[in-house]
Design an enzyme around this catalytic site. Structure first.
Site, PDB file in Angstrom:
ATOM      1  N   ARG A   6      65.013  63.122  16.200  1.00 17.05           N
ATOM      2  CA  ARG A   6      63.838  63.124  15.313  1.00 17.05           C
ATOM      3  C   ARG A   6      63.159  64.497  15.267  1.00 17.05           C
ATOM      4  O   ARG A   6      62.242  64.700  14.491  1.00 17.05           O
ATOM      5  CB  ARG A   6      62.853  62.050  15.766  1.00 17.05           C
ATOM      6  CG  ARG A   6      63.428  60.649  15.566  1.00 17.05           C
ATOM      7  CD  ARG A   6      62.545  59.544  16.078  1.00 17.05           C
ATOM      8  NE  ARG A   6      61.142  59.753  15.829  1.00 17.05           N
ATOM      9  CZ  ARG A   6      60.170  59.181  16.503  1.00 17.05           C
ATOM     10  NH1 ARG A   6      60.472  58.366  17.493  1.00 17.05           N
ATOM     11  NH2 ARG A   6      58.919  59.413  16.219  1.00 17.05           N
ATOM     12  N   CYS A   7      63.621  65.433  16.080  1.00 15.55           N
ATOM     13  CA  CYS A   7      63.023  66.772  16.172  1.00 15.55           C
ATOM     14  C   CYS A   7      63.858  67.765  15.372  1.00 15.55           C
ATOM     15  O   CYS A   7      65.055  67.932  15.627  1.00 15.55           O
ATOM     16  CB  CYS A   7      62.952  67.193  17.637  1.00 15.55           C
ATOM     17  SG  CYS A   7      62.464  68.902  17.891  1.00 15.55           S
ATOM     18  N   SER A   8      63.239  68.441  14.428  1.00 14.84           N
ATOM     19  CA  SER A   8      63.977  69.386  13.585  1.00 14.84           C
ATOM     20  C   SER A   8      64.532  70.555  14.394  1.00 14.84           C
ATOM     21  O   SER A   8      65.642  71.038  14.118  1.00 14.84           O
ATOM     22  CB  SER A   8      63.102  69.883  12.434  1.00 14.84           C
ATOM     23  OG  SER A   8      61.979  70.582  12.921  1.00 14.84           O
ATOM     24  N   ASN A  51      66.693  65.216  20.888  1.00 12.89           N
ATOM     25  CA  ASN A  51      65.901  64.197  20.197  1.00 12.89           C
ATOM     26  C   ASN A  51      66.201  64.369  18.721  1.00 12.89           C
ATOM     27  O   ASN A  51      65.784  65.351  18.105  1.00 12.89           O
ATOM     28  CB  ASN A  51      64.412  64.386  20.476  1.00 12.89           C
ATOM     29  CG  ASN A  51      63.547  63.350  19.781  1.00 12.89           C
ATOM     30  OD1 ASN A  51      64.008  62.636  18.885  1.00 12.89           O
ATOM     31  ND2 ASN A  51      62.301  63.275  20.174  1.00 12.89           N
TER      32      ASN A  51
END
Length: 115
Positions: free
Chosen positions: A10-12, A8
């Protein structure tokens, strides 16, 4: 070595794990599971390989978690899996697959066990 990451962007943590894999000289297969969630059968196979229950792979801090009453302990494994597949943001990430095994790579350094 073949490596696949359920990623994902958007996930750091997911981005950091992807960077670690690339820094190891490996270009992984990237499965953007937010766009293309695994099938029910694929999810079952991942859970089995990781020796995890659906509830253990469930992200509990997502808004949809409470709106779907997933905190109800009476929810069946099937209901939890169905919720994760309908709302892939509920799947803990990143999941990395190599010939050495399959793991949720939290913390991010856990990916080193698979490389």
């Amino acid at each position: 070595m073949s490596v696949m990451i359920y990623h994902n962007n958007r996930c750091s943590t997911s981005r950091a794990v992807l960077d670690i894999i690339r820094e190891a000289g490996i270009e992984p297969i990237i499965n953007d599971y937010m766009k293309t969630p695994p099938s029910h059968e694929e999810m079952l196979a991942l859970l089995l390989a990781m020796d995890m229950s659906p509830r253990q792979l469930l992200r509990t801090k997502e808004r949809v978690y409470l709106s779907l009453n997933l905190d109800d302990e009476k929810k069946t494994d099937r209901e939890i899996i169905d919720a994760m597949l309908a709302h892939p943001e509920l799947i803990e990430r990143p999941i990395v697959v190599t010939e050495k095994g399959i793991k949720v790579c939290r913390p991010k350094t856990r990916v080193l066990e698979l490389l």
